[in-house]
Design an enzyme around this catalytic site. Sequence first.
Site, PDB file in Angstrom:
ATOM      1  N   ASP A 182       0.896  -1.149   0.000  1.00  0.00           N
ATOM      2  CA  ASP A 182       0.000   0.000   0.000  1.00  0.00           C
ATOM      3  C   ASP A 182       0.934   1.198   0.000  1.00  0.00           C
ATOM      4  O   ASP A 182       1.616   1.448   1.004  1.00  0.00           O
ATOM      5  CB  ASP A 182      -0.883   0.010   1.252  1.00  0.00           C
ATOM      6  CG  ASP A 182      -1.852   1.184   1.229  1.00  0.00           C
ATOM      7  OD1 ASP A 182      -1.439   2.281   0.804  1.00  0.00           O
ATOM      8  OD2 ASP A 182      -3.006   1.010   1.618  1.00  0.00           O
ATOM      9  N   HIS A 183       0.983   1.924  -1.093  1.00  0.00           N
ATOM     10  CA  HIS A 183       2.056   2.922  -1.194  1.00  0.00           C
ATOM     11  C   HIS A 183       1.906   4.045  -0.168  1.00  0.00           C
ATOM     12  O   HIS A 183       2.862   4.758   0.107  1.00  0.00           O
ATOM     13  CB  HIS A 183       2.196   3.461  -2.628  1.00  0.00           C
ATOM     14  CG  HIS A 183       1.173   4.487  -3.018  1.00  0.00           C
ATOM     15  ND1 HIS A 183      -0.094   4.163  -3.418  1.00  0.00           N
ATOM     16  CD2 HIS A 183       1.232   5.837  -3.073  1.00  0.00           C
ATOM     17  CE1 HIS A 183      -0.761   5.262  -3.710  1.00  0.00           C
ATOM     18  NE2 HIS A 183       0.019   6.300  -3.497  1.00  0.00           N
ATOM     19  N   HIS A 245      -5.908   2.724   1.424  1.00  0.00           N
ATOM     20  CA  HIS A 245      -5.248   3.905   1.986  1.00  0.00           C
ATOM     21  C   HIS A 245      -5.969   4.476   3.210  1.00  0.00           C
ATOM     22  O   HIS A 245      -5.345   4.772   4.223  1.00  0.00           O
ATOM     23  CB  HIS A 245      -5.109   4.992   0.921  1.00  0.00           C
ATOM     24  CG  HIS A 245      -4.536   4.494  -0.380  1.00  0.00           C
ATOM     25  ND1 HIS A 245      -3.569   3.535  -0.432  1.00  0.00           N
ATOM     26  CD2 HIS A 245      -4.806   4.818  -1.682  1.00  0.00           C
ATOM     27  CE1 HIS A 245      -3.247   3.294  -1.701  1.00  0.00           C
ATOM     28  NE2 HIS A 245      -3.995   4.058  -2.471  1.00  0.00           N
TER      29      HIS A 245
HETATM   30  C1  BG6 Z   1      -4.027   4.814  -6.009  1.00  0.00           C
HETATM   31  C2  BG6 Z   1      -5.391   4.858  -6.639  1.00  0.00           C
HETATM   32  O1  BG6 Z   1      -3.918   3.709  -5.150  1.00  0.00           O
HETATM   33  O2  BG6 Z   1      -3.805   5.991  -5.262  1.00  0.00           O
HETATM   34  C3  BG6 Z   1      -5.534   6.098  -7.509  1.00  0.00           C
HETATM   35  O3  BG6 Z   1      -5.589   3.711  -7.428  1.00  0.00           O
HETATM   36  C4  BG6 Z   1      -5.168   7.335  -6.735  1.00  0.00           C
HETATM   37  O4  BG6 Z   1      -6.846   6.204  -8.034  1.00  0.00           O
HETATM   38  C5  BG6 Z   1      -3.831   7.185  -6.028  1.00  0.00           C
HETATM   39  O5  BG6 Z   1      -5.128   8.429  -7.642  1.00  0.00           O
HETATM   40  C6  BG6 Z   1      -3.559   8.328  -5.089  1.00  0.00           C
HETATM   41  O6  BG6 Z   1      -2.241   8.258  -4.612  1.00  0.00           O
HETATM   42  P1  BG6 Z   1      -1.466   9.558  -4.169  1.00  0.00           P
HETATM   43  O7  BG6 Z   1      -0.152   9.056  -3.685  1.00  0.00           O
HETATM   44  O8  BG6 Z   1      -1.366  10.445  -5.367  1.00  0.00           O
HETATM   45  O9  BG6 Z   1      -2.287  10.201  -3.085  1.00  0.00           O
END
Ligand code: BG6
Length: 490
Positions: A182-183, A245
């Site tokens: 989960d980034h 997230h």
């Molecule tokens: C991803 C989703 O996991 O996270 C995207 O699939 C979303 O739809 C993105 O835009 C948002 O990540 P960040 O790091 O830009 O907040």
Amino acid sequence: MASAGTTTLVIFGASGDLTHRKLIPSLYNLYRKGRLDPELRIVGVSRRPMTDQEFRESLARQIGEIGEISLEPETWREFSSRVHYLAGDVGSLQDLESLQKSLSGLEEGSGLPANRLYYLALAPQLYEGAIVNLKQARMTDEAAGWRRVVVEKPFGTDLDSAKKLNQVVHAAFNESQVYRIDHYLGKETVQNLLVFRFANTIFEPIWSRNYIDHVQITVAENVSVEERGGYYDQAGVLRDMFQNHLIQLLTLVAMEPPATMDADTLRNEKVKVLNAVRRIQPSEALQHAVYAQYKGYCEEPGVAQDSKTPTYVALKLEVENWRWQGVPFYLRSGKAMEDKLTEIIIQFRRPPHQMFEQPMGGELPANILAIGIQPDEGVHLQFQAKVPDAGFELRPVDLEFHYQSAFAGQVIPDAYERLLLDALNGDASLFIRSDEIEQAWSIIDPFVAALNRPDAPSPVEYEHGSWGPPQADDFMHRDGRTWLTGVGQH
Ligand code: BG6
């Protein structure tokens, strides 16, 4: 830093977006900063035939087109000399068997253990086949060195599919070899939540129902679904953002202090708090959530013309344990909103006794702690101060910490840098364990299921570039609360 032996990072899905947008730029940055084992070998795998040289050139071109980082020619030359390419289809056992031979060929000769990290940067429908074939082709066998696998999100589309995928994964790998990404957990400010809570004494004693009125978690995006309409229309914001997230952010706010940062100790605490979240019935969803869709969504490419997929949801969760009983957690996320903003608001209880008359009457405002995850990374504590020369007129003021000024000159790295390094070093603390992912799905599934009920209403509309539909404000007002937007920003 370097583990015993040589390591090969095998990226499946090498010609896809993730590879040139995130993985290679992050690896390049780690290399440039001297954080990567200089002997690390990177092997891209996808179906299209290409030579090593063609792969390196296409990466450099695509990274250049995106323009987020600039490649220093000499460093890129050194780094990319470690990057190779092998053509193969993960869905074909035969291809993986010949890949196994080619990888062994590259690894031969050092006499040291030959470790491998497999990165599945693939379309999710290919995960199962890839994992089965990795096992069949004996690529999971650890006789020659360790084997680990990184699995990108989405991990399943609901609890049942996640369970099934976990079974497939566990038939090929031990859980300790599996790194589900989960980034958000790779973001500096998300990790700072752990530091903020557990490396300071002043907040933890007040971090409970005794002092906290409620918690708000906002993950707003100003982009629309862009070219991902086809995927997004199946997923919607609940699967795309909440299951992963937002639930992760809630977990870090609500978990008990773990004894150590060790992967299992940390994740045991996360699982406990997820377990304590009250599961709603789909029939209750409308009392607990607002579903909305931005105007014009159905005209986006890849989206069904009569789509009912929500692009915005606001919902209320309850954590039923000693610490959080009676403290609602309000979560909201949407596309096409006014700004890109990720923020956690802790609103404290009001003072129990009001001795300062307010000029307009009414209650004293509550103290607010706002944790800015992005774009302005930092922490704000809002409290009341006396307005000078105005009797006992009070006004909220801020104690502020901003990463940008406190750590001036230090660039906040992309989340993937930390996560790739951790996976290479065998630290799974910031990755999602199998039970954790299943718990997260079981919290979100009823909210998704509610949309398939015969009495499900269509999502309400909201304006492109707004903070969501007015119904989401009413939803808060019904509880006597309001959304606080941008408190943790400059
Ligand atoms: C991803 C989703 O996991 O996270 C995207 O699939 C979303 O739809 C993105 O835009 C948002 O990540 P960040 O790091 O830009 O907040």
